[in-house]
Design a protein around this motif. Sequence first.
Motif, mmCIF file in Angstrom:
data_model
loop_
_atom_site.group_PDB
_atom_site.id
_atom_site.type_symbol
_atom_site.label_atom_id
_atom_site.label_comp_id
_atom_site.label_asym_id
_atom_site.label_seq_id
_atom_site.Cartn_x
_atom_site.Cartn_y
_atom_site.Cartn_z
ATOM 1 N N TRP A 273 -7.274 -9.119 7.535
ATOM 2 C CA TRP A 273 -7.775 -7.891 6.909
ATOM 3 C C TRP A 273 -7.792 -6.784 7.946
ATOM 4 C CZ3 TRP A 273 -8.109 -5.928 2.272
ATOM 5 C CH2 TRP A 273 -8.853 -4.754 2.079
ATOM 6 N N GLY A 274 -8.826 -6.740 8.802
ATOM 7 C CA GLY A 274 -8.995 -5.665 9.782
ATOM 8 C C GLY A 274 -10.179 -4.807 9.382
ATOM 9 N N ALA A 275 -11.403 -5.360 9.550
ATOM 10 C CA ALA A 275 -12.617 -4.696 9.066
ATOM 11 C C ALA A 275 -12.872 -3.362 9.742
ATOM 12 C CB ALA A 275 -13.822 -5.617 9.272
ATOM 13 N N VAL A 276 -12.286 -3.153 10.920
ATOM 14 C CA VAL A 276 -12.480 -1.873 11.608
ATOM 15 C C VAL A 276 -11.923 -0.714 10.784
ATOM 16 C CG1 VAL A 276 -10.325 -1.954 12.939
ATOM 17 C CG2 VAL A 276 -12.305 -0.759 13.880
ATOM 18 N N VAL A 277 -10.983 -0.999 9.892
ATOM 19 C CA VAL A 277 -10.455 0.036 8.986
ATOM 20 C C VAL A 277 -11.557 0.514 8.049
ATOM 21 C CG1 VAL A 277 -8.862 0.468 7.083
ATOM 22 C CG2 VAL A 277 -8.057 -0.723 9.130
ATOM 23 N N ASN A 278 -12.320 -0.428 7.480
ATOM 24 C CA ASN A 278 -13.459 -0.046 6.630
ATOM 25 C C ASN A 278 -14.440 0.827 7.403
ATOM 26 O OD1 ASN A 278 -12.325 -2.673 5.687
ATOM 27 N ND2 ASN A 278 -13.874 -2.488 4.080
ATOM 28 N N GLU A 279 -14.763 0.391 8.625
ATOM 29 C CA GLU A 279 -15.744 1.109 9.436
ATOM 30 C C GLU A 279 -15.256 2.515 9.767
ATOM 31 O OE1 GLU A 279 -17.416 -2.958 11.579
ATOM 32 O OE2 GLU A 279 -15.803 -1.806 12.502
ATOM 33 N N ALA A 280 -13.962 2.634 10.023
ATOM 34 C CA ALA A 280 -13.401 3.943 10.340
ATOM 35 C C ALA A 280 -13.477 4.878 9.130
ATOM 36 C CB ALA A 280 -11.950 3.791 10.799
ATOM 37 N N LEU A 281 -13.094 4.389 7.956
ATOM 38 C CA LEU A 281 -13.140 5.216 6.756
ATOM 39 C C LEU A 281 -14.569 5.624 6.419
ATOM 40 C CD1 LEU A 281 -10.520 3.290 4.592
ATOM 41 C CD2 LEU A 281 -10.251 5.594 5.527
ATOM 42 N N GLN A 282 -15.509 4.710 6.608
ATOM 43 C CA GLN A 282 -16.910 5.033 6.354
ATOM 44 C C GLN A 282 -17.424 6.103 7.315
ATOM 45 O OE1 GLN A 282 -18.237 0.877 6.535
ATOM 46 N NE2 GLN A 282 -18.995 1.040 4.444
ATOM 47 N N SER A 283 -16.790 6.207 8.474
ATOM 48 C CA SER A 283 -17.155 7.237 9.446
ATOM 49 C C SER A 283 -16.316 8.498 9.299
ATOM 50 C CB SER A 283 -16.993 6.686 10.876
ATOM 51 O OG SER A 283 -17.892 5.612 11.103
ATOM 52 N N GLY A 284 -15.396 8.504 8.315
ATOM 53 C CA GLY A 284 -14.586 9.682 8.046
ATOM 54 C C GLY A 284 -13.297 9.773 8.819
ATOM 55 N N LEU A 285 -12.917 8.711 9.554
ATOM 56 C CA LEU A 285 -11.704 8.755 10.353
ATOM 57 C C LEU A 285 -10.458 8.549 9.498
ATOM 58 C CD1 LEU A 285 -13.892 8.277 12.562
ATOM 59 C CD2 LEU A 285 -12.189 6.929 13.795
ATOM 60 N N TYR A 286 -9.386 9.155 9.916
ATOM 61 C CA TYR A 286 -8.047 8.928 9.388
ATOM 62 C C TYR A 286 -7.588 7.586 9.957
ATOM 63 C CZ TYR A 286 -3.232 10.484 8.179
ATOM 64 O OH TYR A 286 -1.970 10.644 7.646
ATOM 65 N N VAL A 287 -6.842 6.804 9.177
ATOM 66 C CA VAL A 287 -6.449 5.461 9.618
ATOM 67 C C VAL A 287 -4.936 5.340 9.682
ATOM 68 C CG1 VAL A 287 -6.427 3.014 9.004
ATOM 69 C CG2 VAL A 287 -8.534 4.333 8.754
ATOM 70 N N ILE A 288 -4.456 4.825 10.802
ATOM 71 C CA ILE A 288 -3.035 4.510 10.983
ATOM 72 C C ILE A 288 -2.954 3.018 11.266
ATOM 73 C CG2 ILE A 288 -0.969 4.933 12.375
ATOM 74 C CD1 ILE A 288 -2.256 7.670 13.114
ATOM 75 N N CYS A 289 -2.369 2.254 10.346
ATOM 76 C CA CYS A 289 -2.331 0.806 10.562
ATOM 77 C C CYS A 289 -0.960 0.241 10.217
ATOM 78 C CB CYS A 289 -3.424 0.094 9.770
ATOM 79 S SG CYS A 289 -3.128 -0.076 8.012
ATOM 80 N N SER A 290 -0.696 -0.940 10.744
ATOM 81 C CA SER A 290 0.598 -1.576 10.506
ATOM 82 C C SER A 290 0.615 -2.227 9.128
ATOM 83 C CB SER A 290 0.877 -2.633 11.582
ATOM 84 O OG SER A 290 0.185 -3.831 11.295
ATOM 85 N N ASP A 291 1.814 -2.495 8.641
ATOM 86 C CA ASP A 291 1.961 -3.141 7.333
ATOM 87 C C ASP A 291 1.645 -4.630 7.401
ATOM 88 O OD1 ASP A 291 4.197 -3.780 8.882
ATOM 89 O OD2 ASP A 291 5.519 -3.937 7.162
ATOM 90 N N ARG A 292 1.270 -5.136 8.581
ATOM 91 C CA ARG A 292 0.904 -6.538 8.736
ATOM 92 C C ARG A 292 -0.604 -6.768 8.585
ATOM 93 N NH1 ARG A 292 5.124 -9.010 11.595
ATOM 94 N NH2 ARG A 292 7.054 -7.905 11.099
ATOM 95 N N CYS A 293 -1.348 -5.724 8.302
ATOM 96 C CA CYS A 293 -2.798 -5.815 8.162
ATOM 97 C C CYS A 293 -3.190 -5.889 6.690
ATOM 98 C CB CYS A 293 -3.485 -4.601 8.800
ATOM 99 S SG CYS A 293 -3.096 -4.351 10.542
ATOM 100 N N GLY A 294 -4.080 -6.802 6.343
ATOM 101 C CA GLY A 294 -4.535 -6.881 4.963
ATOM 102 C C GLY A 294 -5.164 -5.586 4.492
ATOM 103 N N ALA A 295 -5.836 -4.882 5.411
ATOM 104 C CA ALA A 295 -6.518 -3.638 5.058
ATOM 105 C C ALA A 295 -5.557 -2.509 4.718
ATOM 106 C CB ALA A 295 -7.439 -3.210 6.206
ATOM 107 N N ARG A 296 -4.260 -2.737 4.871
ATOM 108 C CA ARG A 296 -3.287 -1.722 4.450
ATOM 109 C C ARG A 296 -3.463 -1.401 2.971
ATOM 110 N NH1 ARG A 296 2.614 -4.612 3.296
ATOM 111 N NH2 ARG A 296 1.999 -5.425 1.254
ATOM 112 N N SER A 297 -4.034 -2.355 2.213
ATOM 113 C CA SER A 297 -4.246 -2.159 0.779
ATOM 114 C C SER A 297 -5.111 -0.938 0.491
ATOM 115 C CB SER A 297 -4.914 -3.401 0.165
ATOM 116 O OG SER A 297 -4.094 -4.537 0.283
ATOM 117 N N LEU A 298 -5.985 -0.589 1.430
ATOM 118 C CA LEU A 298 -6.876 0.552 1.229
ATOM 119 C C LEU A 298 -6.166 1.887 1.389
ATOM 120 C CD1 LEU A 298 -10.043 -0.606 3.234
ATOM 121 C CD2 LEU A 298 -9.541 -0.941 0.799
ATOM 122 N N ILE A 299 -5.071 1.911 2.146
ATOM 123 C CA ILE A 299 -4.424 3.174 2.510
ATOM 124 C C ILE A 299 -3.349 3.516 1.488
ATOM 125 C CG2 ILE A 299 -3.418 4.497 4.407
ATOM 126 C CD1 ILE A 299 -6.188 3.299 4.957
#
Length: 367
Positions: A273-299
């Motif tokens: 997954w990559g829970a740091v993506v959730n934490e970043a979005l909750q803090s208002g950050l823009y997210v750049i992640c690879s397509d190998r991360c489960g959390a890509r589903s959020l972007i």
Amino acid sequence: MMNLVFFQNCISPHQVPYIKELCHDSRVASVHLVVPRIDYSQRADMGWNGSKLTDGTQIKLHLRPTDSDVRQLLAIGDTCAFFSGIRADADVFRWFRLSLAANVRRGIITERPNVTALKPMLLHRLRFMLQDYHFVGSISYVFAFGDMAAAYYRSLSKRWKVVTFGYCTCVACQPDATSGEPAAGRMRLLFVGTINQNKNVMAVVKAMAAGAHGKVCLHVVGDGPERHKAEWCAARLLPRGSAVFHGSLPMEQVHSMMPGYDALVLPSKYDGWGAVVNEALQSGLYVICSDRCGARSLITDKRLGRVFHSQKELQAILSETSAMIQKVRGLRKYRKQWAERISGRSMAKYFIDNLCTNNVIPAPWEN
């Protein structure tokens, strides 16, 4: 009303936020969390403290229960039992087998397999067919982290309901901060994680050197076997001050730091997954992640971030994002508001809704 029992390998900070909210749902009679340990030592070294996560909640914690205790727990009324995978942990697997003698609805909450050159998807499928296929008829639900995991489990069997699920985190609201470099206008980019080959922080350093020279300031939080190499390459390839290595920090401190950054980067070669993506979005950050991360589903919205598929695309995204940094900063409030969709309350409702119908329900982040 149903009783929910979660069997996990430890008290997960990535699941407690929605599990505790389940206690307040009128369709739920009780919520139990069964674990063999509070934390793994690695999590403690990263600043996690699972011992406090269930404090002040209505979750009934069962630490290292006997087999007799587990049997009694599974004998309570209308019970749904959920396991963090089947064989990922010896204790959880033992409890899973004990549950087979109980009259309960059963489910697993799991990531997709880690596909590598030595363990291709075919090998994972073969292992499942040989070891676990006979359990298929005993499982009603699979809550799979991300669209890739959901697709994998749907391909294994049509006899269970597969739900696209996600990690859930809770970040205390912090006041927004300025970029810290308004004159230069450089994008402040944050990486949080272990510095190893899989987390791939070297890809960010190389992309900065090739395409965002002098436009991005990278801050790296974490430690690991590749740290010395990453620091050496950053010093050789980037302008002075373009990469700052903070080492390991307590997670509370990381959360308080997040509002001071513009974007988070997660370049992993594999992340369930990559829970740091959730934490970043909750803090208002823009997210750049690879397509190998489960959390890509959020972007799924370019206001939230971008997903890259190659080193060249990461380079282009860093350049494009740094060029429109004022627009990115202007959408911080939007991202924080959007993140309510992945809050504990929202994910808890989604979880129970799926137990109450056979219909396909869109994930909260898809609405």
